[in-house]
Design a protein around this motif. Structure first.
Motif, short mmCIF file in Angstrom:
data_model
loop_
_atom_site.label_atom_id
_atom_site.label_comp_id
_atom_site.label_asym_id
_atom_site.label_seq_id
_atom_site.Cartn_x
_atom_site.Cartn_y
_atom_site.Cartn_z
N LEU A 174 0.85 -1.18 0.00
CA LEU A 174 0.00 0.00 0.00
C LEU A 174 0.89 1.23 0.00
N GLU A 175 0.55 2.13 -0.87
CA GLU A 175 1.33 3.36 -0.93
C GLU A 175 0.38 4.52 -0.65
N PRO A 176 0.63 5.31 0.40
CA PRO A 176 -0.30 6.41 0.71
C PRO A 176 -0.36 7.40 -0.45
N ILE B 65 -25.10 5.86 8.71
CA ILE B 65 -24.76 5.15 7.47
C ILE B 65 -25.00 6.08 6.28
N PHE C 48 -22.21 8.63 5.85
CA PHE C 48 -20.97 8.06 5.28
C PHE C 48 -21.17 7.65 3.84
N MET D 295 -23.82 -4.04 6.85
CA MET D 295 -22.84 -4.54 5.90
C MET D 295 -22.45 -3.45 4.91
N LEU E 62 -22.29 -0.30 5.47
CA LEU E 62 -21.34 0.60 6.12
C LEU E 62 -19.95 -0.03 6.18
N PHE E 63 -19.89 -1.33 6.46
CA PHE E 63 -18.60 -2.02 6.46
C PHE E 63 -17.91 -1.89 5.11
N LEU F 56 -16.58 1.60 4.39
CA LEU F 56 -15.36 1.94 5.11
C LEU F 56 -14.17 1.21 4.50
N ALA F 57 -14.42 -0.04 4.06
CA ALA F 57 -13.34 -0.80 3.44
C ALA F 57 -12.88 -0.12 2.16
N LEU G 133 -10.06 2.57 1.65
CA LEU G 133 -8.66 2.22 1.40
C LEU G 133 -8.19 2.77 0.06
N TYR H 56 -5.06 5.18 -0.35
CA TYR H 56 -3.85 4.43 -0.67
C TYR H 56 -3.91 3.97 -2.11
N LEU I 215 -10.72 -4.64 8.73
CA LEU I 215 -10.96 -3.30 8.17
C LEU I 215 -9.98 -2.27 8.72
N LEU J 20 -7.13 -2.65 6.05
CA LEU J 20 -7.68 -1.69 5.09
C LEU J 20 -7.64 -0.27 5.62
N LYS J 21 -7.05 -0.08 6.79
CA LYS J 21 -6.76 1.26 7.34
C LYS J 21 -8.02 2.12 7.48
N SER J 22 -9.14 1.50 7.77
CA SER J 22 -10.35 2.31 7.88
C SER J 22 -10.36 3.05 9.22
N THR K 149 -15.66 2.43 11.99
CA THR K 149 -15.74 0.99 11.83
C THR K 149 -16.33 0.33 13.08
N ALA L 76 -19.94 0.72 12.84
CA ALA L 76 -20.46 -0.22 11.84
C ALA L 76 -20.58 -1.60 12.46
N PHE M 274 -23.99 -3.64 12.62
CA PHE M 274 -24.00 -4.95 11.96
C PHE M 274 -24.31 -6.05 12.97
N HIS N 44 0.62 2.62 9.64
CA HIS N 44 1.02 2.23 8.29
C HIS N 44 2.53 2.11 8.24
#
Lengths: 361, 310
Positions: A4-6, A291, A294, A337, A339-340, A343-344, A347, A351, B84, B88-90, B95, B98, B102, B307
């Motif tokens: 991962l590169e910011p 939710i 976001f 789900m 919202l999950f 948030l995922a 990334l 990044y 996450l 995934l750095k959330s 989270t 969430a 959930f 990170h």
């Protein structure tokens, strides 16, 4: 190897793609849950997302419901977005929603049965103030004692819910209700009711307020120094202080705005679709609005679309419950789900994913 | 009012019982926070454990299976948060929320056919003649297995954090993840394990509610206990024994409120039910008022994403 590169700045493309990708992933994840429940996932998804809007037998009832459900979600989410941008976490909107409704409802019941033009505006003001007052508790504690606003605002939801129970059974109970809990129904009290403005659309005064709130959100965030300070405070509190932002003011402002809008949402719901103060008046809009905020990426147009989409899952969920026997809670899991996944997807916003072989040169 | 119905011995015993769900959850969250992770999903993990333990108890009639299922479910659902936030750095705050939303949804879904059923009664451990000792027999040797597990968890966490190498590494990571990373410690792996431990204990706390304290399954039955556990961790200044004391104190408050309702004090029950939440707020205020700015007790890297640039 994956690395991962910011990114130096959040990806613009991904800020549009991320919510779409999250919705897509949720549809897949939801299908898996629905299959596990022994339902045909295609049927369920069609029932949730298609039939409320386009099924000839359903849409007459469901289309207006879309705006009825989206209105409180959008109103609350617009307020929450202000705080979330600044890293101030009001998660007690549900409590502020309840207190707004109680305050506005109390005003209406105090005037009953008088009819006057000023009653409804007074209720609106009381509703907003009720929400603001409730949100000022975590704000004041945060400013004065640096108490965590997340936990305080959340505890206040439970207190508000108990208060709602107390007044439904006590002070605001309908004296002609033959002992049943709950207040008089404001839908039958002309000066206090918040009726549908255009027949068959589901739009009431709350819908107008929601659109106005989104417009104000845009102006605030993009055109006003306060919005600049809020965004800066979220990214770098130190830099915000150097630019002249006053942290205490930001806390009070964020909680005040989100509390006021949540209170308004409660009042409009009370005077409109719900009609009466009762123990089960609140149905979780305050939490679901998190939710929505976001999913809409804290952006006015995004929140509008997200509010409509999430409202659709509520109505579609009801239909799936009615027609296919899908449990009511499946929709809640579905929303969680969503919202999950959202948030995922963040990334990709922050990044860059780099595939490479061997060691770094 | 009938104050005579309040027996001091049974008061102590019920106070302990009332504190167990929060003691479990807060102890696990303490470990996660010591590693630098703020998991606001405690409520979601608790309710998942509550429903999993309940279902396992009904289906297998085995206490061991119920306890294992609750811990596994809490731990399993915490992995969503772990993956996450760690890979995934959330944002940890969002989270965690969430996870709560959930967890409440999934548990309601899983438990829909179990509402209103009574769980099997599990026999408590038999301490033989010890249980017959007056006073002590009731307030020390009269509980279920899970109660003793909760106290042993507190003891274990205290020993682990203060007297083991792994505990030291975990605390180092929580204080300064960059330095710990530079020393070669696996920040992400340790945090993931800490999150899973927190999930497991939260699950046990939930199962204690659904199997013993209530005992039945209803949607949303944790009613904020997970959030109160988060407050207790702050109250306990991230120290296991103080967290335990906080949980007991809290158990006492809950109990007092229930007893006041029972003796028919002339206050609306709804107002008395507000007490645990109002007192949590007061406690948070008292704690934060005593400290100026960020306390030295707070793990320095709490809530910050890690990170590694290498």
């Amino acid at each position: 190897m994956i690395r991962l590169e910011p990114r130096l700045a959040p990806s613009r493309i991904w800020s549009f793609l991320a919510p779409l990708a999250a919705v897509g992933a949720t549809l897949v994840g939801g299908s898996i849950i629905f299959s596990l429940l022994g339902k045909n996932p295609i049927d369920v998804l069609l029932t949730i997302f298609w039939s409320p809007l386009f099924d000839p037998n359903m849409s007459a009832y469901a289309r207006p419901q879309l705006l009825v459900k989206a209105t409180p979600l959008i109103l609350i989410a617009a307020g929450l977005a202000v705080g979330f941008k600044a890293g101030i976490w009001n998660i007690g909107a549900e409590g502020q929603y309840i207190m707004g409704a109680i305050a506005g409802g109390a005003v209406a019941l105090a005037f009953y049965p008088a009819e006057a033009w000023f009653i409804f505006p007074l209720m609106v003001a009381a509703g907003a103030l009720g929400g603001v007052a409730w949100a000022m508790i975590p704000a004041a504690l945060k400013i004065r004692f640096n108490t965590n606003e997340i936990l305080v605002s959340l505890m206040l939801v439970y207190i508000a819910a108990q208060f709602l129970a107390a007044v439904s059974l006590g002070a605001l109970r309908n004296p002609e209700g033959s002992g049943f809990p709950g207040s008089r129904n404001l839908q039958y009290y002309d000066s206090a009711s918040n009726p549908e403005l255009l027949a068959g659309t589901g739009v009431h005064w709350g819908g107008m307020a929601a659109v106005a709130a989104l417009a104000c959100l845009y102006l605030l965030m993009r055109r006003h120094i306060m919005g600049f300070h809020l965004r800066l405070a979220g990214e770098s509190p130190r830099a915000a202080r150097f630019s002249g932002a006053r942290p205490a003011l930001l806390v009070a402002f964020c909680l005040g705005v989100s509390g006021g809008l949540a209170g308004l949402a409660g009042l409009f719901e009370l005077a409109g679709p719900s009609g009466q103060i009762s123990i089960d008046f609140n149905v979780g809009y305050g939490f679901t609005a998190i939710i929505v905020a976001f999913l809409g990426r804290l952006n006015p147009i995004g929140i509008l679309l997200a509010g409509l989409l999430v409202a659709l899952t509520y109505i579609g969920g009801e239909m799936a419950q009615f027609m296919l026997g899908l449990p009511r809670s499946a929709i809640q899991a579905f929303q969680g789900m969503l919202l999950f996944f959202l948030l995922a997807m963040d990334l990709f916003l922050h990044y860059r994913i780099v595939f490479r072989t061997g060691a770094k040169a | 009012m009938d104050w005579g119905s309040l027996n001091p011995l049974s008061l102590v015993a019920t106070m302990v019982v009332a504190s167990i769900p929060i003691m479990f959850a807060a102890t696990g969250e303490l470990v996660a926070e010591k590693s630098g992770v703020l998991n606001l999903g405690v409520e979601g993990m608790m309710i998942t454990g509550a429903v999993a333990g309940f279902i396992a108890a009904l289906e297998t009639e085995s206490q061991v299976a119920a306890i294992a299922a609750a811990a596994a479910a809490g731990s399993g659902i915490s992995l969503f948060f772990g993956v996450l936030t760690q890979f995934l750095k959330s944002n940890q705050v969002a989270t965690g929320l969430a996870l709560t939303i959930f967890g409440l949804g999934v548990s309601a879904l899983a438990g829909q056919n179990y509402t209103g059923q009574a769980p099997p009664q599990f026999s408590p451990p038999n301490f033989g003649p010890l249980g017959d000792i007056p006073i002590l027999g009731q307030i020390v040797f009269g509980y279920d297995y899970l109660v003793y597990m909760a106290f042993l968890t507190v003891l274990g966490v205290w020993l682990f954090l203060n007297f083991s190498r792994a505990g030291l590494v975990l605390r180092a990571i929580g204080e300064n993840h960059d330095a710990a990373h530079a020393l070669g410690y696996k920040v992400t792996r340790v945090r993931l394990l800490a999150i899973m431990f927190g999930g497991a204990t939260a699950g046990l706390g939930g199962a204690y509610l659904s199997l013993i304290r209530v005992p039945q399954w209803t949607e949303g039955m944790t009613a904020g206990a997970g959030w109160i556990a988060l407050a207790i961790v702050v109250f306990g200044s991230w120290r296991p024994w103080r967290v335990m004391a906080g949980a007991l104190l809290f158990g006492g408050v809950t109990l007092l409120q229930l007893n006041l309702q029972a003796v028919g004090l002339e206050i609306n029950a709804a107002y008395l039910s507000m007490a645990p939440y109002a007192i949590t707020i007061l406690v948070l205020v008292a704690i934060s008022a005593r400290r100026s700015g960020k306390s030295a007790d707070t793990p320095a890297s709490l809530g910050k994403p890690f990170h590694s640039s290498a």
